[in-house]
Design a protein around this motif. Structure first.
Motif, short mmCIF file in Angstrom:
data_model
loop_
_atom_site.label_atom_id
_atom_site.label_comp_id
_atom_site.label_asym_id
_atom_site.label_seq_id
_atom_site.Cartn_x
_atom_site.Cartn_y
_atom_site.Cartn_z
N TYR A 226 0.83 -1.14 0.06
CA TYR A 226 0.29 0.00 0.12
C TYR A 226 0.86 1.22 -0.04
CZ TYR A 226 -3.50 -3.21 1.59
OH TYR A 226 -4.42 -4.25 1.76
N THR A 227 0.37 2.22 -0.53
CA THR A 227 0.88 3.68 -0.40
C THR A 227 0.70 4.34 0.91
OG1 THR A 227 -0.83 5.03 -1.53
CG2 THR A 227 0.65 3.91 -2.90
N LYS A 228 1.55 5.24 1.35
CA LYS A 228 1.16 5.91 2.39
C LYS A 228 -0.13 6.42 2.41
CE LYS A 228 4.34 8.43 3.99
NZ LYS A 228 5.51 9.62 4.14
N GLN A 229 -0.53 7.03 1.34
CA GLN A 229 -1.94 7.81 1.21
C GLN A 229 -3.09 6.54 1.37
OE1 GLN A 229 -2.86 10.98 1.61
NE2 GLN A 229 -4.65 10.30 2.09
N GLU A 230 -2.90 5.24 0.91
CA GLU A 230 -3.78 4.42 0.89
C GLU A 230 -4.22 4.09 2.63
OE1 GLU A 230 -3.60 2.31 -3.46
OE2 GLU A 230 -2.21 1.77 -2.07
N ILE B 77 1.88 -3.05 15.81
CA ILE B 77 1.32 -1.86 15.85
C ILE B 77 1.46 -1.05 17.21
CG2 ILE B 77 -0.99 -2.60 16.66
CD1 ILE B 77 -0.11 0.16 13.83
N TYR B 78 1.32 -1.75 18.28
CA TYR B 78 1.75 -1.38 19.58
C TYR B 78 3.16 -0.61 19.69
CZ TYR B 78 -2.36 -3.84 21.51
OH TYR B 78 -3.63 -4.21 21.81
N ALA B 79 4.02 -1.42 18.90
CA ALA B 79 5.66 -0.86 19.04
C ALA B 79 5.42 0.39 18.38
CB ALA B 79 6.44 -1.71 18.63
N ILE B 80 4.84 0.42 17.13
CA ILE B 80 4.94 1.62 16.21
C ILE B 80 4.02 2.75 16.78
CG2 ILE B 80 3.79 2.40 13.94
CD1 ILE B 80 4.36 -0.27 12.64
N LEU B 81 2.90 2.45 17.47
CA LEU B 81 2.29 3.55 18.14
C LEU B 81 3.19 4.10 19.36
CD1 LEU B 81 -1.24 1.95 18.85
CD2 LEU B 81 -0.83 3.87 17.50
N LYS B 82 3.71 3.33 20.19
CA LYS B 82 4.60 3.95 21.09
C LYS B 82 5.79 4.55 20.47
CE LYS B 82 7.86 2.22 24.89
NZ LYS B 82 8.35 0.86 25.63
N SER B 83 6.40 4.29 19.37
CA SER B 83 7.34 5.03 18.78
C SER B 83 6.95 6.12 18.18
CB SER B 83 8.23 4.11 17.37
OG SER B 83 7.31 4.09 16.37
N VAL B 84 6.05 6.56 17.89
CA VAL B 84 5.54 7.81 17.57
C VAL B 84 4.86 8.60 18.37
CG1 VAL B 84 5.41 7.19 15.00
CG2 VAL B 84 3.24 7.19 16.32
N GLY B 85 4.81 8.14 19.73
CA GLY B 85 4.15 8.74 20.93
C GLY B 85 2.56 8.92 21.09
N VAL B 86 2.01 7.93 20.39
CA VAL B 86 0.55 7.96 20.47
C VAL B 86 0.09 7.20 21.50
CG1 VAL B 86 -1.61 7.02 18.93
CG2 VAL B 86 0.12 8.15 17.79
N SER B 87 -0.32 7.68 22.61
CA SER B 87 -0.77 6.90 23.91
C SER B 87 -1.95 7.71 24.67
CB SER B 87 0.43 6.71 24.44
OG SER B 87 1.06 7.98 24.87
N PRO B 88 -2.40 7.12 25.54
CA PRO B 88 -2.50 5.66 25.71
C PRO B 88 -3.68 4.81 25.20
CG PRO B 88 -4.15 6.76 27.44
CD PRO B 88 -3.44 7.99 26.50
N LEU B 89 -3.23 3.58 25.39
CA LEU B 89 -3.94 2.80 24.34
C LEU B 89 -5.58 2.69 24.73
CD1 LEU B 89 -1.41 -0.35 24.02
CD2 LEU B 89 -1.97 1.44 22.33
N GLU C 289 -1.58 12.46 13.77
CA GLU C 289 -1.02 10.99 14.24
C GLU C 289 -1.41 10.06 13.26
OE1 GLU C 289 -1.97 11.60 19.29
OE2 GLU C 289 -3.55 11.17 17.74
N ILE C 290 -2.27 10.24 12.49
CA ILE C 290 -2.61 9.20 11.52
C ILE C 290 -1.44 9.21 10.35
CG2 ILE C 290 -3.99 8.62 9.48
CD1 ILE C 290 -6.61 8.98 11.37
N TYR C 291 -1.09 10.35 10.14
CA TYR C 291 0.03 10.55 9.00
C TYR C 291 1.30 10.24 9.60
CZ TYR C 291 -3.00 12.52 5.46
OH TYR C 291 -3.78 12.38 4.48
N ALA C 292 1.53 10.41 10.88
CA ALA C 292 2.75 10.19 11.72
C ALA C 292 2.86 8.54 11.44
CB ALA C 292 2.88 10.57 13.09
N LEU C 293 1.70 7.90 12.04
CA LEU C 293 1.52 6.39 11.99
C LEU C 293 1.89 5.87 10.57
CD1 LEU C 293 -1.54 5.57 13.99
CD2 LEU C 293 0.83 4.79 14.74
N CYS C 294 1.44 6.34 9.59
CA CYS C 294 1.64 5.91 8.10
C CYS C 294 3.18 6.23 7.73
CB CYS C 294 0.89 6.60 7.34
SG CYS C 294 -1.08 6.33 7.32
N ASP C 295 3.64 7.19 8.02
CA ASP C 295 5.17 7.51 8.00
C ASP C 295 6.03 6.36 8.57
OD1 ASP C 295 7.18 9.27 6.61
OD2 ASP C 295 7.87 9.26 8.70
N ARG C 296 5.71 6.08 9.66
CA ARG C 296 6.45 5.05 10.39
C ARG C 296 6.14 3.63 9.97
NH1 ARG C 296 8.90 5.91 15.19
NH2 ARG C 296 9.19 7.91 13.84
#
Length: 213
Positions: A74-78, A108-120, A131-138
């Motif tokens: 998938y592309t980042k935008q998709e 995905i938990y590791a990716i969320l943590k790495s971009v600072g999206v918390s708490p679960l 945050e969505i675009y930061a997740l997509c980039d990661r």
């Protein structure tokens, strides 16, 4: 030497995911592959990691990074569009459940943590566009700093050896008659997939036939 990589922040053993993977020296792509990456307690492994480890730069003190694309199809935008849709229809789900069926939860938990999206425990509707675009980039560019391989005792294939032009078609040394050289004693190594075993069997068979004549 083909070997494993030391370093990962995915907490889990035996998690597998098809990924695009690149070796970066600084920001320059040195080599790349695609396949099933294995996340282990000691680092990254799996066929594409073995293949790329054979292509690691020999120079010391280089800034070497392994970059994963964990959704290469998938592309980042998709990916962003899929998450925007989820936010719209699954907004009441907590983040720990929001990504079920999207990616392995430990990844995905590791990716969320790495971009600072918390708490679960946050509801999915609270996730912002940024945050969505930061997740997509990661997801598309997840970097792991290379520290070291696991060493000779854990290697599976060796590089180097006797040059191929120093043996004849029967695997006999052209320098010392009566000596036959096969398998990994020769300077040849293949990708994962049984090629190195086949090379060992084939050259051993050739040498064995020659010795019976």
């Amino acid at each position: 030497m083909q070997d494993d990589l030391k370093h990962t922040n995915v907490k889990g053993i035996g998690i597998k995911k098809d990924c695009g993977i690149k070796i970066l020296c600084g920001e320059k792509i040195h080599a790349e592959d695609f396949g099933e990456v294995l996340f282990t307690e000691y680092g990254l492994s799996g066929p594409p990691v073995f293949n790329l480890s054979a292509k690691l730069p020999h120079e010391k003190n280089q800034n070497i990074t392994f970059r994963l694309d964990v959704m290469a199809e998938y592309t980042k935008q998709e990916i962003a569009d899929m998450l925007f849709t989820r936010r719209a229809v699954m907004g009441e789900y907590r983040l720990e459940d929001f990504f079920v069926g999207f990616l392995n939860k430990k990844i995905i938990y590791a990716i969320l943590k790495s971009v600072g999206v918390s708490p679960l425990s946050r509801p999915g509707r609270s996730i912002t566009d940024g945050e969505i675009y930061a997740l997509c980039d990661r997801i598309k560019n997840w970097d792991f700093r290379f520290i070291r391989t696991r060493g000779w005792n854990n290697s599976q294939v060796t590089k180097g050896g006797i040059p191929l032009d120093e043996v004849d078609v029967n695997m006999q040394s052209v320098k010392v008659k009566g000596i036959y050289i096969t398998g990994e004693l020769l300077d040849i190594d293949g990708d994962c997939g049984g090629y190195n075993l086949q090379w060992a069997w084939a050259t051993g068979h050739i040498a064995g036939k020659a010795l019976t004549k």
